[in-house]
Design an enzyme around this catalytic site. Structure first.
Site, PDB file in Angstrom:
ATOM      1  N   ALA A  65      19.895   3.535  17.180  1.00 17.76           N
ATOM      2  CA  ALA A  65      19.048   2.666  16.273  1.00 17.76           C
ATOM      3  C   ALA A  65      17.637   3.198  16.544  1.00 17.76           C
ATOM      4  O   ALA A  65      17.205   4.019  17.485  1.00 17.76           O
ATOM      5  CB  ALA A  65      18.901   1.156  16.760  1.00 17.76           C
ATOM      6  N   GLY A 110      23.448   2.822  18.689  1.00 22.43           N
ATOM      7  CA  GLY A 110      24.068   2.750  17.755  1.00 22.43           C
ATOM      8  C   GLY A 110      24.596   3.858  17.093  1.00 22.43           C
ATOM      9  O   GLY A 110      25.706   3.545  16.207  1.00 22.43           O
ATOM     10  N   GLU A 113      28.161   3.448  18.517  1.00 23.50           N
ATOM     11  CA  GLU A 113      28.689   1.977  18.042  1.00 23.50           C
ATOM     12  C   GLU A 113      29.344   2.524  16.479  1.00 23.50           C
ATOM     13  O   GLU A 113      30.199   1.964  15.967  1.00 23.50           O
ATOM     14  CB  GLU A 113      27.606   0.968  18.052  1.00 23.50           C
ATOM     15  CG  GLU A 113      27.419   0.352  19.463  1.00 23.50           C
ATOM     16  CD  GLU A 113      26.176  -0.416  19.331  1.00 23.50           C
ATOM     17  OE1 GLU A 113      25.048   0.025  18.929  1.00 23.50           O
ATOM     18  OE2 GLU A 113      26.183  -1.486  19.920  1.00 23.50           O
TER      19      GLU A 113
HETATM   20  N1  CO8 Z   1      14.829   6.490  17.598  1.00 27.10           N
HETATM   21  C1  CO8 Z   1      13.854   6.866  17.131  1.00 27.10           C
HETATM   22  N2  CO8 Z   1      13.507   8.200  17.210  1.00 27.10           N
HETATM   23  C2  CO8 Z   1      14.343   8.912  17.777  1.00 27.10           C
HETATM   24  C3  CO8 Z   1      15.528   8.588  18.511  1.00 27.10           C
HETATM   25  C4  CO8 Z   1      15.882   6.983  18.384  1.00 27.10           C
HETATM   26  N3  CO8 Z   1      16.820   6.513  19.050  1.00 27.10           N
HETATM   27  N4  CO8 Z   1      16.114   9.522  19.236  1.00 27.10           N
HETATM   28  C5  CO8 Z   1      15.370  10.615  19.073  1.00 27.10           C
HETATM   29  N5  CO8 Z   1      14.369  10.211  18.286  1.00 27.10           N
HETATM   30  C6  CO8 Z   1      13.291  11.227  17.722  1.00 27.10           C
HETATM   31  C7  CO8 Z   1      12.286  11.358  18.997  1.00 27.10           C
HETATM   32  O1  CO8 Z   1      11.259  10.250  19.051  1.00 27.10           O
HETATM   33  C8  CO8 Z   1      11.735  12.741  18.340  1.00 27.10           C
HETATM   34  O2  CO8 Z   1      10.789  12.627  17.522  1.00 27.10           O
HETATM   35  P1  CO8 Z   1       9.451  13.389  17.451  1.00 27.10           P
HETATM   36  O3  CO8 Z   1       9.829  14.954  17.238  1.00 27.10           O
HETATM   37  O4  CO8 Z   1       8.633  12.907  16.527  1.00 27.10           O
HETATM   38  O5  CO8 Z   1       8.855  13.309  18.875  1.00 27.10           O
HETATM   39  C9  CO8 Z   1      13.062  13.553  17.714  1.00 27.10           C
HETATM   40  O6  CO8 Z   1      13.756  12.449  17.440  1.00 27.10           O
HETATM   41  C10 CO8 Z   1      13.748  14.245  18.856  1.00 27.10           C
HETATM   42  O7  CO8 Z   1      13.997  13.752  19.952  1.00 27.10           O
HETATM   43  P2  CO8 Z   1      13.556  14.366  21.244  1.00 27.10           P
HETATM   44  O8  CO8 Z   1      12.333  15.133  21.441  1.00 27.10           O
HETATM   45  O9  CO8 Z   1      13.695  13.225  22.357  1.00 27.10           O
HETATM   46  O10 CO8 Z   1      14.809  15.396  21.561  1.00 27.10           O
HETATM   47  P3  CO8 Z   1      15.608  15.849  23.069  1.00 27.10           P
HETATM   48  O11 CO8 Z   1      16.507  16.751  22.791  1.00 27.10           O
HETATM   49  O12 CO8 Z   1      14.597  15.969  24.046  1.00 27.10           O
HETATM   50  O13 CO8 Z   1      16.187  14.438  23.633  1.00 27.10           O
HETATM   51  C11 CO8 Z   1      17.690  12.523  23.194  1.00 27.10           C
HETATM   52  C12 CO8 Z   1      17.181  13.966  22.826  1.00 27.10           C
HETATM   53  C13 CO8 Z   1      18.220  12.586  24.752  1.00 27.10           C
HETATM   54  C14 CO8 Z   1      18.682  11.912  22.168  1.00 27.10           C
HETATM   55  C15 CO8 Z   1      16.408  11.782  23.089  1.00 27.10           C
HETATM   56  O14 CO8 Z   1      15.786  11.754  21.855  1.00 27.10           O
HETATM   57  C16 CO8 Z   1      16.720   9.916  23.283  1.00 27.10           C
HETATM   58  O15 CO8 Z   1      16.833   9.850  24.452  1.00 27.10           O
HETATM   59  N6  CO8 Z   1      16.581   9.356  22.230  1.00 27.10           N
HETATM   60  C17 CO8 Z   1      17.064   8.000  22.340  1.00 27.10           C
HETATM   61  C18 CO8 Z   1      18.570   7.642  22.481  1.00 27.10           C
HETATM   62  C19 CO8 Z   1      18.688   6.048  22.627  1.00 27.10           C
HETATM   63  O16 CO8 Z   1      18.153   5.417  23.851  1.00 27.10           O
HETATM   64  N7  CO8 Z   1      19.466   5.486  21.826  1.00 27.10           N
HETATM   65  C20 CO8 Z   1      19.671   4.158  21.839  1.00 27.10           C
HETATM   66  C21 CO8 Z   1      18.678   3.538  21.098  1.00 27.10           C
HETATM   67  S1  CO8 Z   1      18.749   1.492  20.992  1.00 27.10           S
HETATM   68  C22 CO8 Z   1      20.115   1.340  20.179  1.00 27.10           C
HETATM   69  O17 CO8 Z   1      20.767   2.227  19.450  1.00 27.10           O
HETATM   70  C23 CO8 Z   1      20.338  -0.113  19.750  1.00 27.10           C
HETATM   71  C24 CO8 Z   1      21.326  -0.356  18.707  1.00 27.10           C
HETATM   72  C25 CO8 Z   1      21.243  -1.831  18.606  1.00 27.10           C
HETATM   73  C26 CO8 Z   1      20.008  -2.245  18.039  1.00 27.10           C
HETATM   74  C27 CO8 Z   1      19.896  -3.807  17.717  1.00 27.10           C
HETATM   75  C28 CO8 Z   1      18.403  -3.939  17.309  1.00 27.10           C
HETATM   76  C29 CO8 Z   1      17.935  -5.509  17.107  1.00 27.10           C
END
Ligand code: CO8
Length: 259
Positions: A65, A110, A113
Protein backbone atom coordinates in the site's frame (compact mmCIF):
# COMPACT_ATOMS: atom_id res chain seq x y z
CA UNK A 1 -8.32 5.75 -19.83
CA UNK A 2 -6.37 4.85 -16.70
CA UNK A 3 -3.32 6.67 -15.30
CA UNK A 4 -1.91 3.98 -13.03
CA UNK A 5 -2.81 0.68 -14.62
CA UNK A 6 -2.76 -0.86 -18.09
CA UNK A 7 -5.32 -3.35 -19.33
CA UNK A 8 -5.26 -5.22 -22.61
CA UNK A 9 -6.68 -8.44 -24.01
CA UNK A 10 -4.60 -10.83 -26.14
CA UNK A 11 -5.87 -14.22 -27.34
CA UNK A 12 -8.79 -14.22 -24.88
CA UNK A 13 -6.50 -13.51 -21.91
CA UNK A 14 -6.69 -10.21 -20.00
CA UNK A 15 -3.45 -8.55 -18.85
CA UNK A 16 -3.75 -6.13 -15.94
CA UNK A 17 -0.48 -4.31 -15.22
CA UNK A 18 -0.01 -2.05 -12.21
CA UNK A 19 1.88 0.78 -13.86
CA UNK A 20 3.40 3.12 -11.27
CA UNK A 21 7.00 1.96 -11.45
CA UNK A 22 8.53 5.09 -9.89
CA UNK A 23 6.74 4.21 -6.62
CA UNK A 24 7.34 0.47 -7.17
CA UNK A 25 3.63 0.17 -8.08
CA UNK A 26 2.50 1.07 -4.55
CA UNK A 27 -1.26 0.82 -4.20
CA UNK A 28 -2.44 4.38 -3.60
CA UNK A 29 -6.20 5.06 -3.56
CA UNK A 30 -6.16 5.99 -7.27
CA UNK A 31 -4.57 2.65 -8.23
CA UNK A 32 -7.10 0.68 -6.18
CA UNK A 33 -9.99 2.68 -7.66
CA UNK A 34 -8.71 2.06 -11.18
CA UNK A 35 -8.31 -1.70 -10.55
CA UNK A 36 -11.83 -1.73 -9.07
CA UNK A 37 -13.24 0.06 -12.13
CA UNK A 38 -11.36 -2.20 -14.52
CA UNK A 39 -12.71 -5.31 -12.75
CA UNK A 40 -16.28 -3.99 -12.98
CA UNK A 41 -16.37 -2.39 -16.42
CA UNK A 42 -13.79 -4.25 -18.51
CA UNK A 43 -13.12 -7.68 -17.01
CA UNK A 44 -16.43 -8.84 -15.47
CA UNK A 45 -18.63 -8.12 -18.53
CA UNK A 46 -16.19 -9.61 -21.07
CA UNK A 47 -17.50 -13.09 -21.85
CA UNK A 48 -14.52 -13.79 -24.13
CA UNK A 49 -12.01 -13.45 -21.29
CA UNK A 50 -11.89 -16.26 -18.73
CA UNK A 51 -8.33 -15.77 -17.47
CA UNK A 52 -6.63 -12.58 -16.28
CA UNK A 53 -2.91 -12.10 -15.60
CA UNK A 54 -1.95 -9.53 -12.96
CA UNK A 55 1.60 -8.16 -12.98
CA UNK A 56 3.64 -5.04 -12.24
CA UNK A 57 5.58 -2.69 -14.52
CA UNK A 58 9.32 -2.34 -13.89
CA UNK A 59 11.23 -4.06 -11.08
CA UNK A 60 8.33 -4.53 -8.63
CA UNK A 61 5.11 -6.49 -8.64
CA UNK A 62 3.67 -4.18 -5.96
CA UNK A 63 5.73 -2.88 -3.02
CA UNK A 64 2.66 -2.49 -0.83
CA UNK A 65 0.00 0.00 0.00
CA UNK A 66 1.18 3.57 -0.52
CA UNK A 67 2.97 4.48 2.72
CA UNK A 68 3.31 8.20 1.83
CA UNK A 69 -0.43 8.43 1.29
CA UNK A 70 -1.27 6.45 4.43
CA UNK A 71 1.05 8.60 6.51
CA UNK A 72 -1.16 11.64 5.88
CA UNK A 73 -4.48 9.93 6.52
CA UNK A 74 -6.63 10.43 9.60
CA UNK A 75 -8.01 7.30 11.24
CA UNK A 76 -11.45 7.15 9.60
CA UNK A 77 -10.14 7.68 6.10
CA UNK A 78 -7.61 4.94 6.81
CA UNK A 79 -10.53 2.65 7.56
CA UNK A 80 -12.13 3.51 4.18
CA UNK A 81 -8.82 2.71 2.52
CA UNK A 82 -8.62 -0.75 4.01
CA UNK A 83 -12.27 -1.33 3.00
CA UNK A 84 -11.42 -0.33 -0.58
CA UNK A 85 -8.44 -2.68 -0.63
CA UNK A 86 -10.54 -5.55 0.72
CA UNK A 87 -13.26 -4.83 -1.84
CA UNK A 88 -10.75 -5.13 -4.69
CA UNK A 89 -9.14 -8.31 -3.31
CA UNK A 90 -12.57 -9.91 -2.73
CA UNK A 91 -13.69 -9.12 -6.29
CA UNK A 92 -10.62 -10.90 -7.66
CA UNK A 93 -10.93 -13.84 -5.26
CA UNK A 94 -14.67 -14.29 -5.91
CA UNK A 95 -14.61 -13.64 -9.64
CA UNK A 96 -15.73 -16.57 -11.80
CA UNK A 97 -12.64 -15.85 -13.92
CA UNK A 98 -9.19 -17.21 -13.08
CA UNK A 99 -6.57 -14.67 -11.97
CA UNK A 100 -2.87 -15.52 -12.25
CA UNK A 101 -0.33 -13.31 -10.47
CA UNK A 102 2.89 -13.01 -12.50
CA UNK A 103 5.12 -11.87 -9.65
CA UNK A 104 8.07 -10.12 -11.25
CA UNK A 105 9.67 -8.51 -8.17
CA UNK A 106 8.75 -7.08 -4.76
CA UNK A 107 5.39 -8.39 -3.53
CA UNK A 108 5.27 -6.75 -0.13
CA UNK A 109 2.35 -5.85 2.12
CA UNK A 110 -0.58 -5.04 -0.15
CA UNK A 111 1.43 -6.52 -3.04
CA UNK A 112 1.72 -9.91 -1.35
CA UNK A 113 -2.00 -9.59 -0.53
CA UNK A 114 -2.87 -8.78 -4.16
CA UNK A 115 -0.94 -11.85 -5.32
CA UNK A 116 -2.75 -14.00 -2.73
CA UNK A 117 -6.17 -12.78 -3.88
CA UNK A 118 -5.26 -14.31 -7.26
CA UNK A 119 -5.88 -18.01 -7.85
CA UNK A 120 -2.34 -18.99 -8.90
CA UNK A 121 1.05 -17.31 -8.33
CA UNK A 122 3.98 -17.77 -10.70
CA UNK A 123 7.15 -16.00 -9.57
CA UNK A 124 10.32 -14.76 -11.18
CA UNK A 125 13.54 -15.72 -9.39
CA UNK A 126 13.73 -12.02 -8.46
CA UNK A 127 10.44 -12.02 -6.55
CA UNK A 128 10.38 -11.22 -2.84
CA UNK A 129 7.29 -11.82 -0.69
CA UNK A 130 6.50 -10.39 2.71
CA UNK A 131 4.09 -8.70 5.08
CA UNK A 132 6.28 -6.02 6.71
CA UNK A 133 3.35 -4.05 8.20
CA UNK A 134 4.15 -4.55 11.90
CA UNK A 135 7.30 -2.53 11.32
CA UNK A 136 5.06 0.36 10.25
CA UNK A 137 2.79 0.07 13.26
CA UNK A 138 -0.13 -1.61 11.45
CA UNK A 139 -1.43 -5.09 10.75
CA UNK A 140 -1.73 -6.34 7.19
CA UNK A 141 -4.86 -4.59 5.92
CA UNK A 142 -5.86 -6.13 2.60
CA UNK A 143 -6.46 -9.72 3.74
CA UNK A 144 -2.95 -10.90 4.63
CA UNK A 145 -3.80 -12.19 8.10
CA UNK A 146 -6.48 -14.39 6.53
CA UNK A 147 -5.22 -15.47 3.10
CA UNK A 148 -1.57 -16.10 4.09
CA UNK A 149 -2.35 -18.76 6.79
CA UNK A 150 -4.83 -20.40 4.42
CA UNK A 151 -2.05 -20.74 1.85
CA UNK A 152 1.02 -21.54 3.93
CA UNK A 153 -0.38 -22.62 7.33
CA UNK A 154 -0.64 -20.75 10.61
CA UNK A 155 2.95 -21.20 11.79
CA UNK A 156 4.64 -19.91 8.66
CA UNK A 157 2.09 -17.08 8.35
CA UNK A 158 2.85 -16.00 11.92
CA UNK A 159 6.60 -16.22 11.25
CA UNK A 160 6.20 -13.97 8.20
CA UNK A 161 3.71 -11.51 9.70
CA UNK A 162 4.76 -11.23 13.38
CA UNK A 163 8.49 -11.12 12.65
CA UNK A 164 8.07 -9.31 9.29
CA UNK A 165 10.23 -11.98 7.62
CA UNK A 166 10.36 -11.66 3.84
CA UNK A 167 10.78 -14.79 1.76
CA UNK A 168 12.58 -15.11 -1.55
CA UNK A 169 11.05 -16.93 -4.53
CA UNK A 170 12.61 -20.34 -3.80
CA UNK A 171 11.40 -20.24 -0.20
CA UNK A 172 7.95 -19.06 -1.38
CA UNK A 173 7.83 -22.15 -3.59
CA UNK A 174 8.90 -24.42 -0.74
CA UNK A 175 6.14 -23.16 1.59
CA UNK A 176 3.47 -23.30 -1.11
CA UNK A 177 2.99 -19.56 -1.47
CA UNK A 178 3.82 -19.77 -5.19
CA UNK A 179 3.24 -22.61 -7.59
CA UNK A 180 6.27 -22.17 -9.89
CA UNK A 181 9.49 -20.14 -10.01
CA UNK A 182 11.15 -19.30 -13.33
CA UNK A 183 14.03 -17.10 -14.52
CA UNK A 184 12.91 -13.48 -14.95
CA UNK A 185 12.93 -13.59 -18.75
CA UNK A 186 10.73 -16.69 -18.75
CA UNK A 187 8.07 -15.27 -16.43
CA UNK A 188 5.64 -13.81 -18.95
CA UNK A 189 6.00 -16.59 -21.56
CA UNK A 190 5.39 -19.17 -18.80
CA UNK A 191 2.36 -17.32 -17.46
CA UNK A 192 1.00 -16.73 -20.96
CA UNK A 193 1.22 -20.45 -21.72
CA UNK A 194 -0.50 -21.32 -18.45
CA UNK A 195 -3.23 -18.70 -19.03
CA UNK A 196 -3.92 -20.03 -22.52
CA UNK A 197 -4.05 -23.61 -21.30
CA UNK A 198 -6.67 -22.67 -18.68
CA UNK A 199 -8.58 -20.56 -21.23
CA UNK A 200 -8.77 -23.61 -23.52
CA UNK A 201 -10.64 -25.66 -20.90
CA UNK A 202 -14.42 -25.66 -20.45
CA UNK A 203 -15.16 -22.31 -18.76
CA UNK A 204 -18.07 -23.64 -16.70
CA UNK A 205 -15.89 -26.47 -15.36
CA UNK A 206 -13.06 -24.09 -14.45
CA UNK A 207 -15.50 -21.65 -12.80
CA UNK A 208 -17.33 -24.30 -10.81
CA UNK A 209 -14.02 -25.84 -9.67
CA UNK A 210 -12.77 -22.43 -8.44
CA UNK A 211 -16.02 -21.76 -6.60
CA UNK A 212 -16.07 -25.24 -4.99
CA UNK A 213 -12.48 -24.80 -3.76
CA UNK A 214 -13.05 -21.25 -2.49
CA UNK A 215 -16.40 -21.85 -0.83
CA UNK A 216 -15.40 -25.30 0.43
CA UNK A 217 -12.33 -23.85 2.21
CA UNK A 218 -14.70 -21.68 4.26
CA UNK A 219 -16.85 -24.52 5.49
CA UNK A 220 -16.70 -28.11 6.77
CA UNK A 221 -15.86 -31.10 4.56
CA UNK A 222 -19.43 -32.39 4.31
CA UNK A 223 -20.81 -29.01 3.22
CA UNK A 224 -17.87 -28.55 0.85
CA UNK A 225 -18.62 -31.89 -0.80
CA UNK A 226 -22.27 -30.83 -1.23
CA UNK A 227 -21.00 -27.69 -2.99
CA UNK A 228 -18.89 -29.88 -5.27
CA UNK A 229 -21.91 -32.03 -6.15
CA UNK A 230 -23.94 -28.91 -7.07
CA UNK A 231 -21.13 -27.59 -9.27
CA UNK A 232 -20.59 -30.99 -10.84
CA UNK A 233 -24.29 -31.28 -11.69
CA UNK A 234 -24.29 -27.86 -13.34
CA UNK A 235 -21.31 -28.87 -15.47
CA UNK A 236 -22.90 -32.20 -16.33
CA UNK A 237 -25.99 -30.42 -17.67
CA UNK A 238 -23.91 -28.16 -19.93
CA UNK A 239 -23.27 -28.41 -23.68
CA UNK A 240 -19.55 -28.10 -22.99
CA UNK A 241 -19.66 -31.35 -20.97
CA UNK A 242 -21.19 -33.12 -23.97
CA UNK A 243 -18.53 -31.57 -26.22
CA UNK A 244 -15.64 -32.45 -23.87
CA UNK A 245 -16.63 -36.10 -23.57
CA UNK A 246 -17.54 -36.45 -27.26
CA UNK A 247 -14.17 -35.00 -28.23
CA UNK A 248 -12.40 -37.53 -26.01
CA UNK A 249 -14.30 -40.48 -27.47
CA UNK A 250 -13.81 -39.17 -31.04
CA UNK A 251 -10.07 -38.58 -30.38
CA UNK A 252 -10.15 -34.86 -31.30
CA UNK A 253 -9.62 -31.55 -29.47
CA UNK A 254 -12.77 -30.15 -27.84
CA UNK A 255 -14.23 -26.82 -28.96
CA UNK A 256 -15.95 -25.27 -25.95
CA UNK A 257 -18.69 -22.68 -26.42
CA UNK A 258 -19.16 -21.65 -22.77
CA UNK A 259 -22.68 -23.11 -22.85
N1 CO8 B 1 4.58 3.21 -0.68
C1 CO8 B 1 4.97 4.35 -1.24
N2 CO8 B 1 6.13 4.50 -1.92
C2 CO8 B 1 6.93 3.43 -2.03
C3 CO8 B 1 6.59 2.20 -1.47
C4 CO8 B 1 5.35 2.10 -0.77
N3 CO8 B 1 4.90 0.95 -0.23
N4 CO8 B 1 7.58 1.32 -1.72
C5 CO8 B 1 8.51 1.98 -2.43
N5 CO8 B 1 8.12 3.26 -2.61
C6 CO8 B 1 8.85 4.31 -3.31
C7 CO8 B 1 10.00 4.83 -2.50
O1 CO8 B 1 9.56 5.79 -1.56
C8 CO8 B 1 10.88 5.41 -3.57
O2 CO8 B 1 10.36 6.66 -3.95
P1 CO8 B 1 11.39 7.90 -4.21
O3 CO8 B 1 12.24 7.46 -5.38
O4 CO8 B 1 10.45 9.03 -4.54
O5 CO8 B 1 12.15 8.07 -2.97
C9 CO8 B 1 10.68 4.46 -4.74
O6 CO8 B 1 9.45 3.78 -4.48
C10 CO8 B 1 11.78 3.42 -4.87
O7 CO8 B 1 11.91 2.78 -3.63
P2 CO8 B 1 13.31 2.62 -2.87
O8 CO8 B 1 14.21 3.74 -3.20
O9 CO8 B 1 13.00 2.38 -1.42
O10 CO8 B 1 13.85 1.28 -3.57
P3 CO8 B 1 14.81 0.19 -2.91
O11 CO8 B 1 15.19 -0.76 -4.03
O12 CO8 B 1 15.90 0.81 -2.13
O13 CO8 B 1 13.89 -0.61 -1.85
C11 CO8 B 1 11.90 -1.74 -1.13
C12 CO8 B 1 12.79 -1.34 -2.32
C13 CO8 B 1 12.64 -2.71 -0.22
C14 CO8 B 1 10.65 -2.42 -1.68
C15 CO8 B 1 11.53 -0.48 -0.31
O14 CO8 B 1 11.02 0.50 -1.23
C16 CO8 B 1 10.48 -0.71 0.72
O15 CO8 B 1 10.78 -1.24 1.78
N6 CO8 B 1 9.20 -0.31 0.43
C17 CO8 B 1 8.12 -0.42 1.36
C18 CO8 B 1 7.67 -1.88 1.51
C19 CO8 B 1 6.59 -1.97 2.54
O16 CO8 B 1 6.76 -1.72 3.71
N7 CO8 B 1 5.35 -2.35 2.09
C20 CO8 B 1 4.21 -2.53 2.92
C21 CO8 B 1 3.41 -1.27 2.94
S1 CO8 B 1 2.08 -1.30 4.11
C22 CO8 B 1 0.90 -2.20 3.35
O17 CO8 B 1 1.02 -2.66 2.24
C23 CO8 B 1 -0.34 -2.40 4.15
C24 CO8 B 1 -1.54 -2.81 3.31
C25 CO8 B 1 -2.84 -2.54 4.01
C26 CO8 B 1 -3.05 -1.09 4.26
C27 CO8 B 1 -4.33 -0.80 4.94
C28 CO8 B 1 -4.39 0.70 5.27
C29 CO8 B 1 -5.50 1.16 6.15
Amino acid sequence: MYENILYEVKDHVGYLTINRPKALNALCTAVLEEIDDCLDTKIAPDNDVHVVVVTGAGRAFVAGADISEMQTKPVLEGHDYTELGHKVMDKIDNSPKVFIAAVNGFALGGGCELSMACDIRIASEKALFGQPEVGLGITPGFGGTQRLPRLVGKGMAKYMILAAKNVKADEALRIGLVQQVVPAEELMPTVEKLAKSIAAKAPIAVQQSKMAINNGMNTDLRTGCRLEIEGFQQCFASEDRVEGMSAFVEKRDPVFQNK
